[in-house]
Enzyme design. Structure first.
Site: not given
Length: 506
Positions: A229, A279, A451
């Site tokens: 990520d 994120h 996600s």
């Protein structure tokens, strides 16, 4: 804070609307003429995007192999003249002792074609020669190079890996995306968590999957989960120096970087492991944040080991260095015997060849790879499951609400490739999603979309593998399926449904 969704992207998906409103230049009669043309006129970015958009809307897929030489060449030129070549026979993503000699001969022959057509030396033409995967990146300026390469039978794909669908006249080439990114903390509503010893907050979503009950049997110990990520925040010590804290002990966290933060393809300066988006921190926290007395959200597998790769700038793989970074992370993780699970809450609207090869390599090494089905704006939910969740080598996950009837979240994608769902959104208030550890020390936040559904499922898989350490990937996956609500039936859009973590570890 905006929800940390896997966006396709707020910037990028608006392109679906913007492109359809822009007419193709008058010098081109129809879209069909663009597809069939073999002229050497350079198509504009908007013209290329309209061709892509048309195929996506009509078929749900896009493949550069199905475009004309002109389209592929034009996209390569607009993508800084970078062309990625996947060589070998169909399915040969990486070499073995049996095919290595043949593949080396094939690669050198392909590079010779490029050198002759481009009138360049090998040093000038070759950008990267992957040591593990059957992939090379070259510089192509001449449309004849495309034509000559397409005559060969030993090339699996030719892709303009420097080209982004999320670039058009409204979004200049040098504008970088920030999809799914936020570093803001939020005050949690007391109805969205409960407190467990010694003072950790359990997200309301965990109870929809009996995760806390599963902790009586497994907490993820001795299982290593990797997150590919945007990295981990250096300002969140609970995912760093204080990873072992409270009930979480005897485990490790490792942070790496494969992303090069540069507009120049020739740059080799890895940007390091630190998250600049937010994120990746949220996804890592969902899986493995510690169970302590800090009055902050705890992870699903709070005793698992964690490996984080900053492989991308944000969640949309629209940059050459992001695609290369993810590919390299997957190869490195494939080579690690300790890593059992890989979680990827990132993606793109269609397949990226070198990333696909990386996924196949990691999968060949026995890794259980979870990928997000996709999250976008509600008016673009027509789009199907994104890549790499669309691959058979990955386990696709999406999010649903707590309505009890498998209502997909407002911004979540679903489809036939979906394997599991996770409850991550209040049906009557879509601003109320999963609670998670924040970007900075002392912070908590909310995170939603496919996600967090993916990261949650990866955490549950760690609980299962910890309970049954001698199992292989297929056995763990089958146990997850058997523990899901809809098993043995599979929905056409929601897979086997919600996993019961307690049942999975018993």
């Amino acid at each position: 804070m905006k929800k940390s969704y896997l966006l396709l992207a707020t910037v990028g998906l608006l392109l679906f609307v913007n492109c359809s409103q822009e007419p193709i230049a008058s010098t081109i009669d129809t879209e069909a003429s663009l597809e069939n043309s073999i002229s050497q006129d350079l198509l504009s970015i908007d013209q290329i995007n309209q061709i892509i958009d048309k195929e996506l809307r009509e078929t749900g897929e896009f493949d550069w192999n199905n475009t004309s030489d002109q389209v592929l060449w034009s996209a390569t030129v607009h993508g800084k003249n970078l062309l990625t070549i996947g060589y070998g026979n169909i399915g040969e993503s990486f070499s073995t002792s049996q095919n290595k000699s043949r593949l080396n001969i094939s690669k050198n022959s392909i590079l010779e074609v490029v050198q002759i057509s481009e009138k360049k030396t090998k040093k000038q033409a070759l950008v990267e020669d992957d040591e593990v995967l059957n992939v090379v990146d070259v510089v192509v300026e001449n449309i004849n190079s495309i034509t000559e390469l397409r005559k060969r039978k030993d090339i699996r794909y030719l892709e303009p890996n420097g080209y982004s669908f999320f670039t058009n006249t409204n979004y200049p080439e040098n504008q970088r995306s920030s999809s799914g990114c936020s570093q803001d903390g939020q005050t949690l509503n007391s109805a969205d968590y409960r407190t467990v010893a010694p003072g950790s907050l359990v997200s309301w979503t965990y109870d929809k999957h009996n995760i806390t009950q599963a902790w009586q049997h497994s907490t993820g110990a001795n299982v290593t989960v990797a997150v590919v990520d945007t990295g981990i925040s250096p300002n969140q010590s609970l995912l760093g120096s204080n990873f072992n804290d409270g009930y979480s002990s005897g485990r490790t966290v490792q942070k790496y970087g494969t992303f090069i933060d540069s507009n120049w393809w020739w740059s080799t300066n890895i940007d390091g492991p630190n998250d600049r988006c937010g994120h990746g921190t949220s996804m890592s926290a969902t899986i493995a944040s510690p169970r302590n007395n800090n009055n902050l959200p705890v992870g699903v597998a709070y005793n698992s080991n964690l490996v984080s790769y900053r492989a991308t700038e944000d969640v949309v793989l629209n940059d050459y260095h992001e695609r290369k970074g993810v590919k390299n992370a997957l190869v490195q993780l494939g080579n690690r015997s300790d890593v059992k699970i890989i979680s990827m809450s990132i993606g793109y609207p269609w397949s990226i060849g070198n990333v696909k090869d990386g996924v196949r390599y990691a999968h060949s090494k026995g890794k259980l790879i979870f990928a997000a089905g996709g999250t976008s704006l509600d008016f673009t939910n027509w789009y199907p499951v994104i890549f790499p969740a669309s691959m058979s080598e990955t386990v696709a996950v999406t999010g649903v609400t707590d309505s009890g009837n498998y209502q997909q979240c407002d911004v979540c994608h679903d489809g036939s490739q979906i394997e599991f769902t996770v409850v991550m959104e209040r049906d009557n208030n879509n601003n109320r999603t999963s609670t998670v550890l924040g970007f900075n020390n002392g912070q908590s936040s909310y995170v939603g979309g496919s996600s967090v559904a993916t990261a949650t499922t990866a955490g549950i898989a760690a609980l299962v593998w910890s309970k049954y350490p001698n199992w292989n990937r297929d056995q763990v996956l089958q146990r997850l399926r058997q523990s899901a609500d809809l098993y043995p039936y599979k929905s056409s859009t929601k897979g086997y449904g919600n996993i019961d973590a307690l049942q999975a570890v018993q």
